[in-house]
Design an enzyme around this catalytic site. Structure first.
Site, PDB file in Angstrom:
ATOM      1  N   ASP A 264       0.985  -1.095   0.081  1.00 50.23           N
ATOM      2  CA  ASP A 264      -0.082  -0.042   0.129  1.00 50.23           C
ATOM      3  C   ASP A 264       0.891   1.345  -0.010  1.00 50.23           C
ATOM      4  O   ASP A 264       2.087   1.088   0.414  1.00 50.23           O
ATOM      5  CB  ASP A 264      -0.851  -0.098   1.144  1.00 50.23           C
ATOM      6  CG  ASP A 264      -2.246   0.671   0.941  1.00 50.23           C
ATOM      7  OD1 ASP A 264      -3.245   0.464   0.906  1.00 50.23           O
ATOM      8  OD2 ASP A 264      -2.057   2.146   1.023  1.00 50.23           O
ATOM      9  N   SER A 265       0.294   2.236  -0.441  1.00 50.37           N
ATOM     10  CA  SER A 265       1.190   3.421  -0.657  1.00 50.37           C
ATOM     11  C   SER A 265       1.047   4.347   0.878  1.00 50.37           C
ATOM     12  O   SER A 265       1.699   5.386   1.047  1.00 50.37           O
ATOM     13  CB  SER A 265       0.523   4.492  -1.640  1.00 50.37           C
ATOM     14  OG  SER A 265      -0.620   4.783  -1.651  1.00 50.37           O
TER      15      SER A 265
ATOM     16  N   CYS B 110     -13.790  -1.190  -8.098  1.00 47.61           N
ATOM     17  CA  CYS B 110     -15.083  -0.625  -7.406  1.00 47.61           C
ATOM     18  C   CYS B 110     -15.541   0.693  -8.392  1.00 47.61           C
ATOM     19  O   CYS B 110     -16.366   1.338  -8.036  1.00 47.61           O
ATOM     20  CB  CYS B 110     -14.868  -0.197  -6.094  1.00 47.61           C
ATOM     21  SG  CYS B 110     -13.493   0.961  -5.856  1.00 47.61           S
TER      22      CYS B 110
HETATM   23  N1  SAH Z   1      -8.350  -3.892  -0.065  1.00 43.80           N
HETATM   24  C1  SAH Z   1      -8.641  -2.887   1.165  1.00 43.80           C
HETATM   25  C2  SAH Z   1      -9.410  -1.478   0.710  1.00 43.80           C
HETATM   26  C3  SAH Z   1      -8.429  -0.789  -0.422  1.00 43.80           C
HETATM   27  S1  SAH Z   1      -8.890   0.974  -0.256  1.00 43.80           S
HETATM   28  C4  SAH Z   1      -9.898  -3.402   2.056  1.00 43.80           C
HETATM   29  O1  SAH Z   1     -10.451  -4.507   1.670  1.00 43.80           O
HETATM   30  O2  SAH Z   1      -9.955  -3.114   3.131  1.00 43.80           O
HETATM   31  C5  SAH Z   1      -7.504   1.592  -1.196  1.00 43.80           C
HETATM   32  C6  SAH Z   1      -6.230   1.437  -0.613  1.00 43.80           C
HETATM   33  O3  SAH Z   1      -5.242   1.842  -1.685  1.00 43.80           O
HETATM   34  C7  SAH Z   1      -5.782   2.824   0.455  1.00 43.80           C
HETATM   35  O4  SAH Z   1      -5.086   2.122   1.386  1.00 43.80           O
HETATM   36  C8  SAH Z   1      -4.820   3.421  -0.325  1.00 43.80           C
HETATM   37  O5  SAH Z   1      -3.636   3.846   0.495  1.00 43.80           O
HETATM   38  C9  SAH Z   1      -4.149   2.590  -1.469  1.00 43.80           C
HETATM   39  N2  SAH Z   1      -3.914   3.087  -2.604  1.00 43.80           N
HETATM   40  C10 SAH Z   1      -4.417   4.231  -3.286  1.00 43.80           C
HETATM   41  N3  SAH Z   1      -3.540   4.340  -4.517  1.00 43.80           N
HETATM   42  C11 SAH Z   1      -2.567   3.524  -4.404  1.00 43.80           C
HETATM   43  C12 SAH Z   1      -1.281   3.440  -5.131  1.00 43.80           C
HETATM   44  N4  SAH Z   1      -1.275   3.991  -6.332  1.00 43.80           N
HETATM   45  N5  SAH Z   1      -0.466   2.505  -4.804  1.00 43.80           N
HETATM   46  C13 SAH Z   1      -0.535   1.667  -3.667  1.00 43.80           C
HETATM   47  N6  SAH Z   1      -1.654   1.917  -2.844  1.00 43.80           N
HETATM   48  C14 SAH Z   1      -2.540   2.809  -2.995  1.00 43.80           C
END
Ligand code: SAH
Length: 397
Positions: A250-251, A337
């Site tokens: 995650d970022s 989504c």
């Molecule tokens: N899979 C999670 C929900 C994901 S929400 C669950 O089931 O609860 C989206 C996530 O993507 C966030 O935590 C955000 O920090 C991360 N994110 C957004 N853009 C990103 C990127 N370019 N690279 C890595 N992570 C990213």
């Protein structure tokens, strides 16, 4: 009390009679009732060209969706008692489906309250308003929530950017009672801590509840990669179901810190890697890493229709990177989504990605959002989540 009327042009009542709840500004007979006569959020009666009653609701002259129906009963205008009834109806569904009080309690249009979403974390509620009409009803909403659920605290997470389309300010604020900084969510018997004010969306992605449940039979003994992991929901469920190892990408440093904390809370250990997902996957590939299960659960890449072409390409590239990391006979869980990306297009992106890396794919399960995010059949926008469980085999290129 009768409300001021919003009158539609001839034949523009058809969609509403078929069940839709939205009025678009070009459907209003502005020669008879100029939209400028209303302030954002004013309560109105929506009437057809001949004066027939269609519903009562609220208006926003500055928005493309200029009005939404709340009640279709002429004698039952949307007041506090009305809100209580709609909330009770929403609660009845969730209480029947979920053994523990952790779910989306109310899902906007699908639960008959356009512009309002409420998530339940036990005794704490997190609510989000996206329209000026609902913003006007704030006090009644809080009172109705207190009546129906007797929460200890309610938080407004009114900080989503779509509020700007309605001319609303962005803020997160206590609506009622006392709020802890973090709350615990229970899912499939496991516990997760999430930050209330600083978290993503309303804090937890309840819509993936069933899909994370579907992991159980795929993961025992397997090495799992959870991309866009947020606070580690997929990875930790996988480990709890017997995965050998799980890595979160995650970022967000804060999200990954909570993911590690949540792993400990459930007696398992995860690996974390802070990176942009695309870069992180490339780096893992360059290092020769392989996984048996790769989960791709990104934020929406297609937020507006005009982003569709770019978004489609991003999904294809992401899925390709994910597939490259899969061992010979692996499982890809690919989610989107983005409402604007049809399910078939995500599937096509997966197939195309497979061809690019010379792998074969078999679709094992296709799924959507959990039942606490019901779909309103007349309003396609309410169905947005896609989750494909895909077997990927053949030697990676
Ligand atoms: N899979 C999670 C929900 C994901 S929400 C669950 O089931 O609860 C989206 C996530 O993507 C966030 O935590 C955000 O920090 C991360 N994110 C957004 N853009 C990103 C990127 N370019 N690279 C890595 N992570 C990213």
């Amino acid at each position: 009390m009768s409300l001021p009327p919003l009158i539609l042009k001839r034949n523009e009542d058809r969609r509403l009679r078929a069940g839709h709840l939205w009025v678009f500004s070009n459907e209003v007979d502005t020669a008879r009732v100029p939209l400028t006569a209303f302030a954002p959020g004013d309560a109105v009666e929506i009437r057809d060209h001949g004066g027939g009653f269609l519903g009562s609701g609220y208006v926003n002259p500055n928005s493309l969706i200029c009005a939404r129906i709340l009640s279709r009963d002429e004698h039952y205008p949307p007041d506090r008692a009305f809100l209580v009834r709609r909330l009770n109806n929403a609660l009845a569904l969730r209480a029947r489906l979920y053994p523990r009080p952790f779910y989306r309690l109310l899902f906007g249009e699908s639960d008959g309250l356009p512009g309002l979403v409420v998530d339940r974390y036990g005794e704490v509620l997190v609510a989000q308003i996206t329209t000026a009409g609902m913003e006007r009803m704030q006090d009644d909403i809080v009172a109705a929530l207190v009546t129906v659920l007797k929460p200890t605290g309610i938080l407004w997470r009114n900080d989503v950017s779509i509020r700007e389309l309605e001319g609303l300010p962005l803020y997160a604020d206590t609506a009622y009672g006392v709020l802890p900084e973090r709350v615990i969510v229970e899912e499939h018997g496991r516990k997760f801590e999430v930050a209330l004010a600083g978290g993503q969306k309303t804090g937890w992605f309840f819509d993936q509840h069933d899909n994370r449940g579907r992991l159980a039979r795929y993961v025992p003994g397997r090495r799992v990669l959870d991309v866009f992991s947020y606070v580690g929901a997929w990875a930790i469920q996988a480990l709890a179901w017997g995965a050998r190892e799980a890595l979160c990408v995650d970022s967000s440093v804060a999200a990954l810190a909570l993911a590690e904390h949540n792993a400990a809370l459930n007696g398992v250990r995860i690996g974390v890697r802070k990176a942009d997902a695309f870069d992180g996957l490339r780096a893992l590939h360059a290092d020769g890493e392989k996984f048996d299960v790769v989960i791709l659960d990104p934020p929406a890449f297609v937020k507006r229709k005009k982003d569709l072409a770019a978004g489609r390409d991003a999904y294809r590239r992401l899925n390709q990177l994910g597939m490259q990391l899969l061992a010979h006979d692996g499982l890809l869980i690919s989610c989107s989504c983005s409402h604007h990306l049809p399910a078939e297009e995500l599937l096509a992106a997966i197939q195309s990605a497979a061809r690019h890396v010379n792998r074969e794919v078999q679709l094992l399960e296709r799924s959507g959002q959990a039942a606490d995010h019901p779909v309103h059949p007349a309003i396609p926008e309410t169905g947005y989540l896609k989750a494909f469980f895909v077997r990927v085999f053949g030697e990676p290129r």
